[in-house]
Design a protein around this motif. Structure first.
Motif, short mmCIF file in Angstrom:
data_model
loop_
_atom_site.label_atom_id
_atom_site.label_comp_id
_atom_site.label_asym_id
_atom_site.label_seq_id
_atom_site.Cartn_x
_atom_site.Cartn_y
_atom_site.Cartn_z
N ILE A 39 0.85 -1.18 0.00
CA ILE A 39 0.00 0.00 0.00
C ILE A 39 0.89 1.24 0.00
N CYS A 85 -4.77 -3.49 2.41
CA CYS A 85 -5.46 -2.41 1.72
C CYS A 85 -5.79 -1.31 2.72
N SER A 202 -5.66 -3.75 -5.82
CA SER A 202 -5.62 -2.34 -5.43
C SER A 202 -6.86 -1.66 -5.97
N THR A 255 -0.04 -1.69 -5.85
CA THR A 255 -0.72 -0.49 -5.38
C THR A 255 -0.64 0.55 -6.47
#
Length: 363
Positions: A39, A85, A202, A255
């Protein structure tokens, strides 16, 4: 014959294909050799290891590949952390790796972003979301054949969505969970034909798109899901591309950096070290086509096509939804099993970074 005559006119096509470029940013420190999720918070990349690793998040220096900070989750165990996430308030860590399909302790750890950013001792405490799959009734170990393994999660609105890694059929089932702590049965709401093992996800809130990565043991792939309604993701546009990763093809996480640019990580593998990559998706638009100038012949056809090129790198054939149908480095391609219709042929040559795209008609 009327249809063939129309082919000699300039034809406007409202469709877009894609090409991609993957570049190595840096190899990663050996401490995070089993990177499995990724992330970005305040433009800082954060990753974690998978099964048996520390219950910790690592901030990654994208120049050196070293980790600059490690934050422990005090009440967590890394049974098999597989993805991570965020939303505006929380970080969600998916402890749901399940290669044998026999786990009964699946969970997601929820950490306040404010706690993560402001902790004075690099230690935080997580809320816990415990779950099982509502449609799983058999927990007999079936290693590398189960459809109840998972390595991808996204947070959208008030829900979490898990994309499974189906060893049994190479699809990905999609399950929904609340974001709040508790004990739940995850409900299957949708599925997509991933044509491989999905290993990371993502969500781009700005563009309302979901990006997935995975592999097939011979190559990696990227899937972009857009224009979906509600949580029926398969109702949208699902575009799948093979991606060429310079070292390890075992891509584990993704990401988004912008609408067409992403960071990926790949764990250590016999084919290469754990690494951080940058993926750039390049739209390839087609507005007009003249059959006389084609590098693809015969066209139309229903058997075999030939590619006019002396320095061919590879050829990719897409349908009009943007889904990759075939990839090859041969100048002669059998299309006898293709359905009738219009396709896009993207020709990449070794002396050019820009593919040449032509329309192909299968009759």
């Amino acid at each position: 014959m009327r249809f063939l005559n129309l082919l000699f006119l300039s034809v406007s096509i409202s469709t877009v294909g894609f090409s991609q470029q993957v570049t190595l940013v840096t190899t990663l420190n050996s401490t995070i050799n089993e990177t499995s999720g990724l992330i970005s918070i305040n433009q800082q990349l954060i990753t974690h290891n998978d099964s048996g690793g520390e219950a910790a998040l690592f901030e990654v220096d994208s120049v050196t590949g070293n980790f600059t900070r490690k934050v422990y989750i005090s009440n967590a165990t890394n049974n098999d952390w597989e993805d991570i996430c965020t939303d505006s308030l929380y970080i969600y860590i998916g402890d749901f790796g399940n290669n044998s399909g026999s786990r009964t302790n699946l969970k997601i750890y929820r950490v306040l972003i404010a706690d993560y950013l402001n902790t004075t001792n690099d230690t935080v405490t997580a809320d816990i979301i415990n779950f099982n799959y509502a449609d799983q009734t058999n927990f007999t170990p079936s290693t590398y054949s189960t459809n109840f393994d998972a390595e991808a999660i996204v947070a959208i609105n008030d829900s979490l969505y898990i994309f499974t890694k189906n060893w049994g059929n190479y699809w990905s089932n999609i399950y929904v969970l609340p974001k709040t702590p508790g004990i739940y049965q995850a409900t299957k709401i949708d599925s997509i034909n991933a044509q491989g093992l999905v290993t990371g996800a993502s969500y781009d809130k700005t563009n309302n798109t979901i990006s997935l990565v995975g592999y097939t043991f011979t190559s990696a792939f990227f899937i972009k899901i857009s224009q979906f309604v509600g949580n029926q993701f398969s109702s949208g546009t699902v575009v799948r591309n093979l991606i060429t990763v310079p070292a390890s093809f075992q891509v584990e996480s993704i990401t988004h950096k912008s609408s067409n640019e992403y960071y990926l990580t790949a764990e250590e593998h016999s084919s290469g070290s754990s690494s951080l990559y940058r993926l750039t998706i390049i739209p390839v638009g087609i507005e007009s086509y003249t059959i006389e100038n084609s590098l693809v012949y015969p066209n139309p056809t229903n058997k075999t096509i030939h590619i006019k090129s002396d320095n061919l790198a590879y050829v990719e054939i897409y349908d009009l939804s943007g889904s990759l149908i075939k990839r090859t480095n041969s100048n002669k391609i059998d299309v006898a099993n293709f359905k009738k219709g219009i396709y896009l042929v993207s020709i990449k040559e070794t002396k050019s970074n820009i593919p040449k795209v032509h329309k192909l008609v299968i009759n």
